[in-house]
Design a protein around this motif. Structure first.
Motif, PDB file in Angstrom:
ATOM      1  N   LEU A  20     -12.839  -7.011 -17.578  1.00 45.73           N
ATOM      2  CA  LEU A  20     -11.973  -6.683 -16.455  1.00 45.73           C
ATOM      3  C   LEU A  20     -11.001  -7.818 -16.170  1.00 45.73           C
ATOM      4  O   LEU A  20      -9.904  -7.598 -15.654  1.00 45.73           O
ATOM      5  CB  LEU A  20     -12.826  -6.421 -15.206  1.00 45.73           C
ATOM      6  N   ALA A  21     -11.412  -9.015 -16.547  1.00 48.54           N
ATOM      7  CA  ALA A  21     -10.570 -10.173 -16.287  1.00 48.54           C
ATOM      8  C   ALA A  21      -9.625 -10.467 -17.439  1.00 48.54           C
ATOM      9  O   ALA A  21      -8.823 -11.380 -17.371  1.00 48.54           O
ATOM     10  CB  ALA A  21     -11.448 -11.401 -16.039  1.00 48.54           C
ATOM     11  N   ALA A  22      -9.750  -9.718 -18.516  1.00 52.66           N
ATOM     12  CA  ALA A  22      -8.941 -10.021 -19.692  1.00 52.66           C
ATOM     13  C   ALA A  22      -8.337  -8.771 -20.281  1.00 52.66           C
ATOM     14  O   ALA A  22      -8.525  -8.455 -21.437  1.00 52.66           O
ATOM     15  CB  ALA A  22      -9.805 -10.727 -20.745  1.00 52.66           C
ATOM     16  N   ALA A 161       0.242 -17.480 -17.466  1.00 52.41           N
ATOM     17  CA  ALA A 161      -0.799 -18.355 -16.910  1.00 52.41           C
ATOM     18  C   ALA A 161      -1.391 -19.280 -17.965  1.00 52.41           C
ATOM     19  O   ALA A 161      -2.267 -20.093 -17.661  1.00 52.41           O
ATOM     20  CB  ALA A 161      -1.905 -17.506 -16.281  1.00 52.41           C
ATOM     21  N   GLY A 162      -0.912 -19.165 -19.230  1.00 51.84           N
ATOM     22  CA  GLY A 162      -1.377 -20.060 -20.278  1.00 51.84           C
ATOM     23  C   GLY A 162      -2.666 -19.629 -20.947  1.00 51.84           C
ATOM     24  O   GLY A 162      -3.308 -20.427 -21.641  1.00 51.84           O
ATOM     25  N   LYS A 163      -3.049 -18.380 -20.765  1.00 52.12           N
ATOM     26  CA  LYS A 163      -4.271 -17.892 -21.401  1.00 52.12           C
ATOM     27  C   LYS A 163      -4.044 -17.771 -22.900  1.00 52.12           C
ATOM     28  O   LYS A 163      -3.102 -17.109 -23.347  1.00 52.12           O
ATOM     29  CB  LYS A 163      -4.638 -16.525 -20.825  1.00 52.12           C
ATOM     30  N   PRO A 164      -4.886 -18.404 -23.731  1.00 54.86           N
ATOM     31  CA  PRO A 164      -4.694 -18.315 -25.189  1.00 54.86           C
ATOM     32  C   PRO A 164      -5.017 -16.913 -25.700  1.00 54.86           C
ATOM     33  O   PRO A 164      -6.151 -16.450 -25.629  1.00 54.86           O
ATOM     34  CB  PRO A 164      -5.680 -19.351 -25.742  1.00 54.86           C
ATOM     35  N   ILE A 165      -4.016 -16.238 -26.222  1.00 48.28           N
ATOM     36  CA  ILE A 165      -4.178 -14.883 -26.723  1.00 48.28           C
ATOM     37  C   ILE A 165      -3.576 -14.824 -28.120  1.00 48.28           C
ATOM     38  O   ILE A 165      -2.457 -15.292 -28.347  1.00 48.28           O
ATOM     39  CB  ILE A 165      -3.463 -13.857 -25.817  1.00 48.28           C
ATOM     40  N   ASP A 172      -2.889  -1.430 -38.952  1.00 45.55           N
ATOM     41  CA  ASP A 172      -1.501  -1.460 -38.483  1.00 45.55           C
ATOM     42  C   ASP A 172      -1.374  -1.292 -36.972  1.00 45.55           C
ATOM     43  O   ASP A 172      -0.280  -1.027 -36.459  1.00 45.55           O
ATOM     44  CB  ASP A 172      -0.656  -0.383 -39.179  1.00 45.55           C
ATOM     45  N   VAL A 173      -2.466  -1.419 -36.265  1.00 45.73           N
ATOM     46  CA  VAL A 173      -2.445  -1.337 -34.806  1.00 45.73           C
ATOM     47  C   VAL A 173      -2.722  -2.730 -34.256  1.00 45.73           C
ATOM     48  O   VAL A 173      -3.699  -3.382 -34.643  1.00 45.73           O
ATOM     49  CB  VAL A 173      -3.501  -0.343 -34.283  1.00 45.73           C
ATOM     50  N   GLU A 174      -1.854  -3.196 -33.384  1.00 46.83           N
ATOM     51  CA  GLU A 174      -2.008  -4.540 -32.832  1.00 46.83           C
ATOM     52  C   GLU A 174      -3.042  -4.561 -31.701  1.00 46.83           C
ATOM     53  O   GLU A 174      -2.998  -3.737 -30.789  1.00 46.83           O
ATOM     54  CB  GLU A 174      -0.667  -5.046 -32.301  1.00 46.83           C
ATOM     55  N   PHE A 175      -3.945  -5.528 -31.809  1.00 47.65           N
ATOM     56  CA  PHE A 175      -4.946  -5.755 -30.774  1.00 47.65           C
ATOM     57  C   PHE A 175      -4.849  -7.194 -30.292  1.00 47.65           C
ATOM     58  O   PHE A 175      -4.546  -8.110 -31.068  1.00 47.65           O
ATOM     59  CB  PHE A 175      -6.356  -5.499 -31.323  1.00 47.65           C
ATOM     60  N   SER A 176      -5.113  -7.373 -29.021  1.00 43.57           N
ATOM     61  CA  SER A 176      -5.151  -8.711 -28.447  1.00 43.57           C
ATOM     62  C   SER A 176      -6.578  -9.240 -28.532  1.00 43.57           C
ATOM     63  O   SER A 176      -7.532  -8.544 -28.188  1.00 43.57           O
ATOM     64  CB  SER A 176      -4.700  -8.683 -26.987  1.00 43.57           C
ATOM     65  N   VAL A 177      -6.716 -10.473 -29.001  1.00 46.01           N
ATOM     66  CA  VAL A 177      -8.020 -11.117 -29.100  1.00 46.01           C
ATOM     67  C   VAL A 177      -8.023 -12.300 -28.143  1.00 46.01           C
ATOM     68  O   VAL A 177      -7.209 -13.216 -28.270  1.00 46.01           O
ATOM     69  CB  VAL A 177      -8.305 -11.577 -30.539  1.00 46.01           C
ATOM     70  N   VAL A 178      -8.939 -12.253 -27.182  1.00 51.88           N
ATOM     71  CA  VAL A 178      -8.975 -13.251 -26.117  1.00 51.88           C
ATOM     72  C   VAL A 178     -10.267 -14.050 -26.227  1.00 51.88           C
ATOM     73  O   VAL A 178     -11.355 -13.477 -26.185  1.00 51.88           O
ATOM     74  CB  VAL A 178      -8.908 -12.576 -24.728  1.00 51.88           C
ATOM     75  N   PRO A 179     -10.206 -15.369 -26.404  1.00 51.97           N
ATOM     76  CA  PRO A 179     -11.430 -16.178 -26.410  1.00 51.97           C
ATOM     77  C   PRO A 179     -12.035 -16.226 -25.017  1.00 51.97           C
ATOM     78  O   PRO A 179     -11.321 -16.255 -24.009  1.00 51.97           O
ATOM     79  CB  PRO A 179     -10.938 -17.558 -26.855  1.00 51.97           C
ATOM     80  N   ASN A 183     -16.307 -19.685 -17.950  1.00 49.08           N
ATOM     81  CA  ASN A 183     -15.278 -19.995 -16.952  1.00 49.08           C
ATOM     82  C   ASN A 183     -14.294 -18.850 -16.756  1.00 49.08           C
ATOM     83  O   ASN A 183     -13.544 -18.825 -15.783  1.00 49.08           O
ATOM     84  CB  ASN A 183     -14.514 -21.261 -17.359  1.00 49.08           C
ATOM     85  N   ASP A 184     -14.271 -17.897 -17.717  1.00 50.54           N
ATOM     86  CA  ASP A 184     -13.353 -16.770 -17.601  1.00 50.54           C
ATOM     87  C   ASP A 184     -13.862 -15.690 -16.655  1.00 50.54           C
ATOM     88  O   ASP A 184     -13.120 -14.773 -16.312  1.00 50.54           O
ATOM     89  CB  ASP A 184     -13.107 -16.150 -18.976  1.00 50.54           C
ATOM     90  N   VAL A 185     -15.115 -15.778 -16.271  1.00 50.87           N
ATOM     91  CA  VAL A 185     -15.633 -14.803 -15.318  1.00 50.87           C
ATOM     92  C   VAL A 185     -15.055 -15.119 -13.946  1.00 50.87           C
ATOM     93  O   VAL A 185     -15.178 -16.242 -13.452  1.00 50.87           O
ATOM     94  CB  VAL A 185     -17.172 -14.856 -15.255  1.00 50.87           C
TER      95      VAL A 185
END
Length: 652
Positions: A20-22, A161-165, A172-179, A183-185
């Motif tokens: 929910l946060a990402a 906000a500087g979130k590394p994405i 062929d479908v783009e997905f976002s991968v978020v580490p 602390n991300d909670v």
């Protein structure tokens, strides 16, 4: 249960709140209609809970008695204060943490909503084989463009906000991968979970915690996909984009559940019990250390699981549906008859009459009848103990031997197996009435009766001394008195081993009558049973609508049947809550908040529930009726059904 297995499951599921946060997601071209969950999920799925059509489920809930009760004008003061607290202390802070407005997203809940946990190569080991993966699927249907806009906006906010994405293409479908790290909670969510004390090695106090988790997020057509690994998400995308890949629907065990339960169900779930149990056994075996044996011998988990019958359970499945005149919940344990042992064998009840006998009065608020074959049950329990460990069986035999020796002081020929176990029948009945008063002691100890069927009830009652003497020395020689030609035995019981209100001199009373031996700590209800042949009162089985409700859950011969008059039990709860003002833990928020799965010591809900604002029960009593429950068995497994008819006053 293995802590390792449970912790891995928790790690898989705990990432969902972080999702929910990402939600910085990408947007893609359309590929067609969204298939059902079983055609999207991989064959190694361990757990799936799915609502095929969220709009339909939402409409069913709005029509339910619970929803109507909550929306009733009489509940407005209580409802509005709770809503204000919820909004002030949870919703708005969480929106600030996430930088979103939930109103922008709730309209996206249109079609399928599915949450799943997949094995993803996990083998239940301590390390090196990863964790199970989670998948969350949401079909926005015709709101796909809105989903696209919202996710693009959120992605922009996170980037600013500087979130590394990073972006990764899957088919062929783009997905976002978020580490992800803990602390991300969002801090608002953290208040609702137990907080762990961080432990760091000396000399590494300033090093950040390692990042081992990630969140993979994307959109295919109208379907939002959130997963914990690229590999797990890839399997769903392959299916959506025309690729050839095996699915959960090809698993015979799942397909059997789908055909029997899931078709047209607005909500259902399935659990791969066989694989999970195997992983649990493997995990515990990895922890065993033969070089450091425990001074107290503990049976191997594999033996406990095999003896209990859990190893013979292939899967568990449930469904919920609204029948138009009530709500039905069904649970099925796929445990083939040939593989049953221990508990699963014990719950294989004979298909005999399980309806309330004529002597059970209509004012009983709870009733249960189980057609359990007593002698066979004893044999099953003893075999289960022996299969677990010789020590467990020897302890059982030691207790029986002590009972025999104590009883033989007065009866040299006494044999607990012959006199007691040999006189057990196949009928166990309990029923309960409302408390006789409103004191804490009376509420905690309502009048209740236990009846055990016996082919020779007088002999069975006389033989009870062999068991009761183990409980208390007085059990070997109970007091007796005559009542309507029957002998009532009584003995004082030791204090309960747990806290809470209890009588200073708790007494067990029992007597044989009409093919049963009846037990109660309330002498009056026992005497009422003994007078039941003379009673002209209305029996429970004649309560309007009960026969029809029983037919809904399998009929009169299921082997196990239970009933609860929720209209009266809710009256008691309401009076307790309103009277306490929410200040006690007996019926107040202590019970309510403990039922909330995410409640933790860090967050108290007491202020959210102002029970002094609840209306008089009579103003909302029309929303409560009764419920019935039944259990049965067939060659394929064990089936449990729960049915709540629509209260009579709501049908008008």
């Amino acid at each position: 249960m293995s802590n390792q297995v449970i912790s891995c499951f928790r790690r898989a599921v705990r990432r969902f709140p972080v999702a929910l946060a990402a939600l910085p997601l990408s947007v893609f071209t359309a590929f067609g209609a969204v298939p059902p969950a079983e055609k999207l999920l991989p064959p190694d799925t361990l757990l799936v809970i799915s609502a095929p059509d969220w709009t339909k489920l939402r409409e069913l809930y709005k029509k339910s008695s619970q929803s109507q009760f909550w929306d009733d004008p009489a509940m407005k003061p209580f409802r509005e204060k709770f809503a204000a607290k919820w909004d002030e202390e949870f919703v708005k802070p969480l929106e600030r943490d996430l930088g979103v407005k939930f109103d922008d997203y709730h309209t996206l809940l249109q079609g399928q909503v599915t949450l799943a946990v997949t094995q993803e190569g996990w083998q239940g080991k301590e390390k090196d084989d990863g964790d199970p993966a989670f998948l969350f699927l949401l079909d926005a249907k015709d709101k796909g463009d809105l989903l696209k806009k919202n996710l693009a906006d959120l992605r922009k906010k996170w980037s600013e906000a500087g979130k590394p994405i990073k972006t990764e293409k899957i088919r062929d479908v783009e997905f976002s991968v978020v580490p992800l790290t803990t602390n991300d909670v969002p801090k608002t969510l953290k208040q609702f979970f137990p907080q762990r004390q961080q432990v760091q090695e000396l000399g590494k106090e300033n090093e950040p915690p390692p990042t081992t988790d990630e969140l993979v997020i994307g959109q295919v057509d109208s379907l939002l996909i959130i997963g914990s690994t690229v590999k797990a998400v890839e399997k769903v995308v392959l299916r959506l984009t025309g690729g050839t890949v095996s699915t959960l629907g090809e698993q015979a065990e799942y397909e059997a559940s789908r055909l029997a339960l899931f078709r047209d169900a607005p909500l259902y779930g399935w659990f791969n019990a066989k694989t999970f149990v195997e992983l649990m056994v493997r995990s515990m075996a990895n922890k065993e250390n033969g070089e450091a044996p425990n001074p107290l011998p503990i049976p191997a988990v594999s033996k406990i699981i095999a003896a209990s019958g859990l190893a013979g359970v292939k899967s568990a499945a449930f469904d919920f549906r609204d029948s138009g005149d009530g709500r039905l919940f069904e649970l099925f344990l796929a445990a083939p008859e040939a593989n049953r042992a221990g508990l699963t064998k014990l719950f294989t009840l004979a298909p005999k009459d399980s309806t309330p006998p004529a002597f059970v009065p209509a004012d009983a608020v709870k009733f249960q009848r189980t057609r359990l074959d007593g002698p066979k049950a004893i044999n099953t329990i003893e075999k289960m103990l022996g299969d677990i460990s010789a020590e467990a069986l020897n302890t059982w035999k030691f207790l029986l031997s002590n009972g025999n020796e104590a009883a033989r002081l007065n009866d040299p020929d006494y044999d607990i197996r012959k006199n007691l176990f040999g006189n057990l029948g196949d009928d166990f009945i309990t029923y309960e009435k409302l408390p006789r008063g409103d004191s804490a002691l009376e509420i905690a100890s309502p009048p209740s009766l236990l009846l055990i069927g016996s082919p020779n009830p007088d002999q069975f009652a006389a033989a009870l001394k062999g068991v009761l003497v183990i409980l208390t020395p007085e059990g070997g020689n109970p007091q007796s008195r005559e009542f309507l030609g029957r002998k009532i035995f009584s003995l004082k019981l030791p204090p309960l081993p747990f806290g809470g209100p209890q009588p200073a001199n708790r007494t067990l009373n029992y007597a044989a009558s009409g093919g049963y031996v009846a037990f109660s700590t309330d002498a009056a209800i026992l005497e009422e049973f003994l007078r039941s042949s003379e009673s002209t009162g209305k029996p429970l089985r004649d309560v309007p609508g009960l026969a029809d409700a029983i037919a809904r859950i399998g009929g009169q011969s299921t082997g196990w049947l239970a009933y609860e008059n929720e209209s009266e039990t809710m009256r008691l709860q309401f009076e307790g809550l309103r009277g306490s003002g929410g200040k006690t833990n007996t019926t107040g928020p202590g019970v309510l908040s403990s039922a909330i799965p995410f409640a933790a010591p860090e967050k108290k809900f007491r202020d959210w529930f102002d029970f002094t604002l609840l209306p008089e029960y009579g103003k909302v009593s029309k929303y409560f009726g009764f419920s019935v429950y039944a259990g049965s068995a067939n060659v394929d497994g064990l089936n449990f059904k729960f049915y709540s008819p629509t209260p009579t006053q709501l049908k008008k």
